[in-house]
Design an enzyme around this catalytic site. Structure first.
Site, PDB file in Angstrom:
ATOM      1  CB  ALA A  62      -0.897  -0.004   1.227  1.00 55.00           C
ATOM      2  N   GLY A  63       0.291   2.333  -0.529  1.00 52.54           N
ATOM      3  CA  GLY A  63       0.924   3.639  -0.414  1.00 52.54           C
ATOM      4  C   GLY A  63       1.476   4.175  -1.711  1.00 52.54           C
ATOM      5  CG  ASN A 111       6.108   7.766   3.880  1.00 55.79           C
ATOM      6  OD1 ASN A 111       5.016   8.273   4.173  1.00 55.79           O
ATOM      7  ND2 ASN A 111       6.387   6.487   4.134  1.00 55.79           N
ATOM      8  NE  ARG A 112       7.903  15.799   7.122  1.00 57.49           N
ATOM      9  CZ  ARG A 112       9.241  15.810   7.071  1.00 57.49           C
ATOM     10  NH1 ARG A 112       9.918  14.799   7.585  1.00 57.49           N
ATOM     11  NH2 ARG A 112       9.895  16.821   6.531  1.00 57.49           N
ATOM     12  CG  PHE A 115      -3.352   8.127   5.958  1.00 58.62           C
ATOM     13  CD1 PHE A 115      -2.364   7.238   5.580  1.00 58.62           C
ATOM     14  CD2 PHE A 115      -4.142   7.809   7.069  1.00 58.62           C
ATOM     15  CE1 PHE A 115      -2.154   6.057   6.295  1.00 58.62           C
ATOM     16  CE2 PHE A 115      -3.941   6.638   7.777  1.00 58.62           C
ATOM     17  CZ  PHE A 115      -2.947   5.763   7.400  1.00 58.62           C
ATOM     18  CG  ASN A 172      -2.360   1.673   7.586  1.00 64.69           C
ATOM     19  OD1 ASN A 172      -1.648   1.244   8.506  1.00 64.69           O
ATOM     20  ND2 ASN A 172      -1.983   2.635   6.782  1.00 64.69           N
ATOM     21  CG  ASN A 177       4.041   9.378   8.417  1.00 68.55           C
ATOM     22  OD1 ASN A 177       4.951   9.743   9.151  1.00 68.55           O
ATOM     23  ND2 ASN A 177       4.227   8.532   7.427  1.00 68.55           N
ATOM     24  CG  ASN A 243       2.904   0.989   7.747  1.00 68.29           C
ATOM     25  OD1 ASN A 243       3.619   1.730   7.067  1.00 68.29           O
ATOM     26  ND2 ASN A 243       1.591   1.076   7.748  1.00 68.29           N
TER      27      ASN A 243
END
Ligand SMILES: Cc1cc2nc3c(=O)[nH]c(=O)nc-3n(C[C@H](O)[C@H](O)[C@H](O)COP(=O)(O)O)c2cc1C
Length: 340
Positions: A62-63, A111-112, A115, A172, A177, A243
């Protein structure tokens, strides 16, 4: 020489998020081709997990494709599955930029993003045109401004729109973040969340659809055991571990100050592998076969895929390795797994 070898130097000189946006713009053009070539996935890699037929055990984590924008492209690259999201119920911009950083020397990403999501309605509309022959998972989260005590309502709202259009869903609760999100991993918060989601699944007549939980690599051993026990007791279908990590110790000492200067965020990629694998092995021991585990975190070679499957993981997912290796990654991994 393939297109990515030409593009890579340009992409890696650009700001990481701008490079991401450019790669997606190119990807969207490629998805418009009437006949994208089918990936040549060796037949022996096929496996059935959660009652679903995965053409390959390797999925996209994901992401990367949060909005389900490039599904035909992932399929054509040889992914057996793609996890879209994290999708939040309502659109939200995510954290201020810059929020994405690369350390190519170590195959690491920080990464931050927080969402950034177009919201469940927009993503659902795209999923209506998803390609056949690719397993699609929907990874769900809560909006930033939603207080923790109302988190369940957010997951339910996203689930109502996304779940009918995907093959499996993922809660999730492990992104670092979104403030407070990881608190949902505490057993006293997790149990009502899982029970509430399983009740909704029944209500919607989606009883047969797998519901998974994605967890962090930064949990104490006793907390990890407690999460596994709650997941089994509630009767969800599987776990995804892990994660990104908050642990800056996975960066070499020589480069740690540089990474620390980037500020808050979760780390992924090569250095996450030992930590994620330790977590996966502990979960697998505790699970003792009672539900499948999807291994994620720093996987990037065929040997690592084989190791994770030999550890007992049912499937694996990759993200960071794809950024550094490019679209040929899946062919390389499949070849290395079959010795072809
Ligand atoms: C830029 C970026 C964004 C991500 N966004 C999400 C996300 O929205 N939801 C999620 O569950 N995981 C997200 N992840 C975590 C990945 O799915 C994966 O768990 C993690 O990166 C470890 O795998 P890797 O080492 O192969 O990258 C993100 C990772 C990266 C690098």
């Amino acid at each position: 020489m393939d297109l990515y070898s030409l593009l890579r130097p340009l992409l890696f000189r650009m700001d990481p998020e701008k490079a991401h946006d450019l790669a997606f713009a190119i990807g969207e053009r490629i998805c418009e081709w009437p006949k994208l070539p089918d990936a040549d996935i060796p037949k022996e890699l096929h496996r059935t997990v959660f009652g679903l037929d995965f053409p390959s055990p390797i999925g996209l984590a994901a992401g990367l494709d949060k909005g389900a924008r490039l599904l035909p492209l992932w399929k054509s690259m040889g992914f057996g599955s793609v996890e879209i999201g994290t999708v939040t119920p309502r659109p939200q911009p995510g954290n201020p930029k810059p929020r994405l950083f690369r350390l190519p020397e170590e195959g690491l990403i920080l990464n931050r993003m927080g969402f950034n999501s177009e919201g469940a309605e927009v993503v659902a509309a795209r999923l209506k045109h998803r390609p056949d022959g690719l397993i699609v998972g929907g990874n769900l989260g809560k909006n930033k401004e939603t207080p923790e005590e109302l988190a369940l309502e957010d997951y339910r709202a996203a689930y109502r729109l996304i779940a009918p259009l995907v093959d499996y869903s993922v809660l999730n609760v492990s992104s670092p973040n979104t403030p407070g999100l990881r608190n949902l991993q505490a057993p006293e918060a997790l149990k009502p969340l899982l029970e509430g989601m399983l009740a909704l699944r029944e209500e919607m007549g989606l009883g047969g659809q797998p519901l998974l939980l994605k967890i962090a690599p930064d949990l104490h051993e006793s907390d990890l055991d407690a999460i596994v026990d709650v997941a089994v007791a509630c009767g969800i279908d599987g776990l995804i571990a892990t994660n990104t990590t908050l642990d800056r110790g996975i960066v070499s000492e020589a480069r740690r100050a540089r990474v620390e200067a980037w500020g808050a965020g979760g780390l992924s990629g090569v250095g996450l592998r030992p930590k994620a694998r330790e977590v996966q092995r502990r979960i697998l021991a505790r699970l003792d076969g009672r539900m499948p585990l999807v291994a994620c975190g720093g996987i990037g070679t065929g040997a690592q895929v084989r190791e994770s499957l030999a550890d007992g993981a049912a499937l694996v997912q990759v993200y960071s390795a794809l950024i550094f290796a490019g679209p040929g990654l899946l062919r390389t991994l499949h070849q290395s797994m079959t010795g072809s």
